[in-house]
Design a protein around this motif. Structure first.
Motif, PDB file in Angstrom:
ATOM      1  N   PHE A  77      34.175  31.848  37.371  1.00 13.65           N
ATOM      2  CA  PHE A  77      33.941  32.859  36.342  1.00 13.65           C
ATOM      3  C   PHE A  77      32.533  33.444  36.463  1.00 13.65           C
ATOM      4  O   PHE A  77      32.325  34.627  36.226  1.00 13.65           O
ATOM      5  CB  PHE A  77      34.201  32.288  34.954  1.00 13.65           C
ATOM      6  N   VAL A  78      31.584  32.607  36.871  1.00 14.31           N
ATOM      7  CA  VAL A  78      30.231  33.093  37.104  1.00 14.31           C
ATOM      8  C   VAL A  78      30.228  34.022  38.323  1.00 14.31           C
ATOM      9  O   VAL A  78      29.645  35.109  38.289  1.00 14.31           O
ATOM     10  CB  VAL A  78      29.249  31.915  37.304  1.00 14.31           C
ATOM     11  N   LEU A  79      30.900  33.596  39.390  1.00 13.88           N
ATOM     12  CA  LEU A  79      31.007  34.445  40.583  1.00 13.88           C
ATOM     13  C   LEU A  79      31.705  35.761  40.252  1.00 13.88           C
ATOM     14  O   LEU A  79      31.286  36.819  40.730  1.00 13.88           O
ATOM     15  CB  LEU A  79      31.780  33.720  41.690  1.00 13.88           C
ATOM     16  N   VAL A 108      38.235  37.285  39.463  1.00 16.84           N
ATOM     17  CA  VAL A 108      38.463  35.838  39.348  1.00 16.84           C
ATOM     18  C   VAL A 108      39.312  35.350  40.520  1.00 16.84           C
ATOM     19  O   VAL A 108      39.030  34.300  41.115  1.00 16.84           O
ATOM     20  CB  VAL A 108      39.107  35.469  37.993  1.00 16.84           C
ATOM     21  N   MET A 109      40.340  36.101  40.875  1.00 18.24           N
ATOM     22  CA  MET A 109      41.187  35.710  42.002  1.00 18.24           C
ATOM     23  C   MET A 109      40.362  35.625  43.290  1.00 18.24           C
ATOM     24  O   MET A 109      40.469  34.648  44.042  1.00 18.24           O
ATOM     25  CB  MET A 109      42.332  36.713  42.183  1.00 18.24           C
ATOM     26  N   LEU A 110      39.530  36.629  43.529  1.00 17.48           N
ATOM     27  CA  LEU A 110      38.710  36.627  44.738  1.00 17.48           C
ATOM     28  C   LEU A 110      37.697  35.485  44.731  1.00 17.48           C
ATOM     29  O   LEU A 110      37.460  34.850  45.762  1.00 17.48           O
ATOM     30  CB  LEU A 110      37.999  37.965  44.908  1.00 17.48           C
ATOM     31  N   PHE A 114      37.503  32.449  47.442  1.00 12.86           N
ATOM     32  CA  PHE A 114      36.289  32.259  48.229  1.00 12.86           C
ATOM     33  C   PHE A 114      35.633  30.908  47.959  1.00 12.86           C
ATOM     34  O   PHE A 114      35.154  30.246  48.881  1.00 12.86           O
ATOM     35  CB  PHE A 114      35.284  33.377  47.932  1.00 12.86           C
ATOM     36  N   PHE A 115      35.623  30.474  46.699  1.00 15.58           N
ATOM     37  CA  PHE A 115      34.829  29.304  46.320  1.00 15.58           C
ATOM     38  C   PHE A 115      35.628  28.007  46.225  1.00 15.58           C
ATOM     39  O   PHE A 115      35.160  26.954  46.643  1.00 15.58           O
ATOM     40  CB  PHE A 115      34.130  29.579  44.979  1.00 15.58           C
ATOM     41  N   ASP A 116      36.817  28.068  45.673  1.00 21.55           N
ATOM     42  CA  ASP A 116      37.581  26.851  45.416  1.00 21.55           C
ATOM     43  C   ASP A 116      38.360  26.391  46.649  1.00 21.55           C
ATOM     44  O   ASP A 116      38.772  27.207  47.475  1.00 21.55           O
ATOM     45  CB  ASP A 116      38.567  27.062  44.259  1.00 21.55           C
ATOM     46  N   ASP A 117      38.576  25.096  46.728  1.00 22.76           N
ATOM     47  CA  ASP A 117      39.365  24.533  47.822  1.00 22.76           C
ATOM     48  C   ASP A 117      40.848  24.828  47.651  1.00 22.76           C
ATOM     49  O   ASP A 117      41.575  25.002  48.613  1.00 22.76           O
ATOM     50  CB  ASP A 117      39.162  23.018  47.922  1.00 22.76           C
ATOM     51  N   HIS A 118      41.298  24.872  46.401  1.00 22.87           N
ATOM     52  CA  HIS A 118      42.711  25.117  46.106  1.00 22.87           C
ATOM     53  C   HIS A 118      42.829  26.348  45.216  1.00 22.87           C
ATOM     54  O   HIS A 118      42.144  26.458  44.206  1.00 22.87           O
ATOM     55  CB  HIS A 118      43.336  23.907  45.405  1.00 22.87           C
ATOM     56  N   HIS A 152      29.853  36.228  49.365  1.00 20.49           N
ATOM     57  CA  HIS A 152      28.882  35.142  49.302  1.00 20.49           C
ATOM     58  C   HIS A 152      27.815  35.457  48.264  1.00 20.49           C
ATOM     59  O   HIS A 152      27.317  36.585  48.168  1.00 20.49           O
ATOM     60  CB  HIS A 152      28.216  34.920  50.665  1.00 20.49           C
ATOM     61  N   VAL A 153      27.456  34.443  47.484  1.00 21.25           N
ATOM     62  CA  VAL A 153      26.398  34.569  46.488  1.00 21.25           C
ATOM     63  C   VAL A 153      25.386  33.477  46.764  1.00 21.25           C
ATOM     64  O   VAL A 153      25.749  32.296  46.780  1.00 21.25           O
ATOM     65  CB  VAL A 153      26.956  34.436  45.050  1.00 21.25           C
ATOM     66  N   SER A 154      24.148  33.864  46.983  1.00 19.70           N
ATOM     67  CA  SER A 154      23.124  32.853  47.242  1.00 19.70           C
ATOM     68  C   SER A 154      22.780  32.129  45.937  1.00 19.70           C
ATOM     69  O   SER A 154      22.888  32.717  44.856  1.00 19.70           O
ATOM     70  CB  SER A 154      21.875  33.496  47.852  1.00 19.70           C
TER      71      SER A 154
END
Length: 156
Positions: A77-79, A108-110, A114-118, A152-154
């Motif tokens: 949600f932050v991403l 949120v889907m993207l 990108f971030f979650d394993d599942h 990608h977010v640093s």
């Protein structure tokens, strides 16, 4: 713990996005009233994300629904908010009541992909978000181009 953290994040996100939408809707209404003679779609900035009318579900309820069913991490949600900000900054995109819901579900889907394993297939996010699967696919591609595929977010 994660449930409470997620609910807190969605509350903050809903407040931020709600304020942005209210401000932009007011500004757009003011602009429409002062330019009654001009009815040009290019001036209104209609995109694939725009609905014909604003959905009846509130931003808070929509985010709660996504949090409940999408099973993505709180970080998504932050991403998603960062991705939305990138669209606004890079494209001068105006977030309003007609496009916020599609922008939220897509971001949120993207972020989950990108971030979650599942994560789920697009058809699942489409169902959660209340949009047809083909439209979800189209929104995903459009969003990626709007942010120049920059997912990608640093940490800073």
């Amino acid at each position: 713990m994660d449930q409470e953290r997620g609910k807190a994040i969605t509350r903050v996100l809903a407040a931020v996005l709600g304020k942005l939408v209210a401000t932009n809707d007011t500004q757009q209404e003011h602009n429409n009233n002062s330019n009654d003679q001009q009815h040009n779609n290019s001036d209104t900035g209609v995109t694939k994300f725009h609905a014909l009318r604003a959905p009846s579900i509130s931003i808070q309820d929509y985010l709660d629904r996504i949090f409940k069913y999408a099973s993505c991490s709180c970080e998504c949600f932050v991403l998603a908010l960062i991705y939305i900000d990138r669209v606004i900054q890079r494209q001068n995109f105006v977030i309003n009541s007609l496009n916020i819901h599609r922008i939220i579900i897509t971001s949120v889907m993207l972020s989950a992909k990108f971030f979650d394993d599942h994560y789920f297939k697009n058809a699942f996010y489409a169902k959660v978000g209340g949009v047809p699967c083909a439209e979800m696919n189209s929104l995903e591609v459009e969003f990626l181009f709007l942010i120049n595929f920059s997912l990608h977010v640093s940490p800073d």
